[in-house]
Design an enzyme around this catalytic site. Structure first.
Site, PDB file in Angstrom:
ATOM      1  N   PRO A 127     147.446   5.185  45.643  1.00  0.00           N
ATOM      2  CA  PRO A 127     147.626   4.298  45.407  1.00  0.00           C
ATOM      3  C   PRO A 127     149.798   4.667  45.156  1.00  0.00           C
ATOM      4  CG  PRO A 127     146.265   3.022  44.186  1.00  0.00           C
ATOM      5  CD  PRO A 127     145.846   4.500  44.771  1.00  0.00           C
ATOM      6  N   TYR A 128     149.295   5.814  44.590  1.00  0.00           N
ATOM      7  CA  TYR A 128     150.390   6.923  43.731  1.00  0.00           C
ATOM      8  C   TYR A 128     151.389   6.958  44.930  1.00  0.00           C
ATOM      9  CZ  TYR A 128     153.524  10.343  41.960  1.00  0.00           C
ATOM     10  OH  TYR A 128     154.754  11.015  41.137  1.00  0.00           O
ATOM     11  N   TYR A 129     150.216   7.971  46.058  1.00  0.00           N
ATOM     12  CA  TYR A 129     150.944   8.670  46.522  1.00  0.00           C
ATOM     13  C   TYR A 129     151.645   7.691  47.927  1.00  0.00           C
ATOM     14  CZ  TYR A 129     149.822  13.079  45.308  1.00  0.00           C
ATOM     15  OH  TYR A 129     149.774  14.723  44.573  1.00  0.00           O
ATOM     16  N   LYS A 132     154.897   6.983  47.464  1.00  0.00           N
ATOM     17  CA  LYS A 132     155.612   7.793  47.648  1.00  0.00           C
ATOM     18  C   LYS A 132     155.988   7.794  48.976  1.00  0.00           C
ATOM     19  CE  LYS A 132     157.063   9.072  43.663  1.00  0.00           C
ATOM     20  NZ  LYS A 132     158.576   9.332  42.251  1.00  0.00           N
TER      21      LYS A 132
END
Length: 213
Positions: A127-129, A132
């Site tokens: 989810p973080y990637y 980004k």
């Protein structure tokens, strides 16, 4: 240069704010909580409240008069995927919109190595990637900002070496100090404009690595 750092209370944000101030820039540290101001006051750095859950128009008032914005904010590992979406993605996009409303021209995004390549995302923090990926894409294609996207490898607390590699094909790590130094250098080197720069520990002095990128 008059620079506003969003996410200034994070490790990279603190280092970046200090370094830019030491180099003679007029720096304002964007913080979420009043108690975070003490660190910056001790270093003679002004602070301003930033709410990435608020509106772009509200943030634009805060950014008025600045020449550059650095986005190094993140929801952190202790929050859920919902806050990753709201801060790392939507908060980032709102900061870009606010910068455009305020007439800021220069914008530096702290992203992650391989964020643009789904095949190389870290599976444990997908989810973080994803956040980004889409925030970076918005910056490249949906704004008129002069941008630099800095993509550090795995962050460490090692002492900085002042040397990096911009060949992130095999991956690697990098000291937070060197990430901050790279961010500061991008504001001093026009050739970094509108580029995405992967950085890991290396053997080339930062200024030279950026000139040759």
């Amino acid at each position: 240069m008059k620079v506003f750092v969003i996410g200034a209370n994070g490790h990279v944000g603190r280092l970046t704010s200090q370094l830019l101030s030491e180099r003679g820039n007029e720096v304002v540290a964007g913080i979420r909580k009043p108690e975070q101001a003490a660190f910056f006051e001790d270093h003679d750095i002004k602070t301003a409240h930033v709410d990435l859950l608020g509106s772009p128009e509200e943030l634009a008032v805060t950014l008025d008069g600045f020449e550059a914005v650095i986005f190094t904010a993140g929801s952190g590992g202790k929050t859920g995927d919902d806050m990753t979406l709201m801060v790392d993605l939507d908060g980032a996009v709102k900061s870009m919109q606010a910068a455009q409303i305020a007439g800021v021209k220069r914008y530096v995004m702290v992203s992650a190595l391989w964020a643009e390549n789904r095949n190389r995302w870290n599976k444990t923090i997908r989810p973080y990637y994803a956040a980004k990926f889409y925030a970076d894409d918005w910056l490249r294609h949906r704004t008129n900002l002069t941008y630099t996207i800095v993509e550090p490898g795995t962050l460490t607390f090692d002492q900085g070496t002042g040397k990096i590699s911009t060949d992130g094909i095999e991956g690697g790590s990098i000291a937070r100090e060197d990430v901050a130094s790279t961010i500061a250098a991008t504001l001093e080197q026009p050739q970094t404009s509108n580029k995405t720069i992967p950085i890991i520990i290396g053997e080339t002095p930062i200024s030279e690595a950026l000139k040759n990128f």
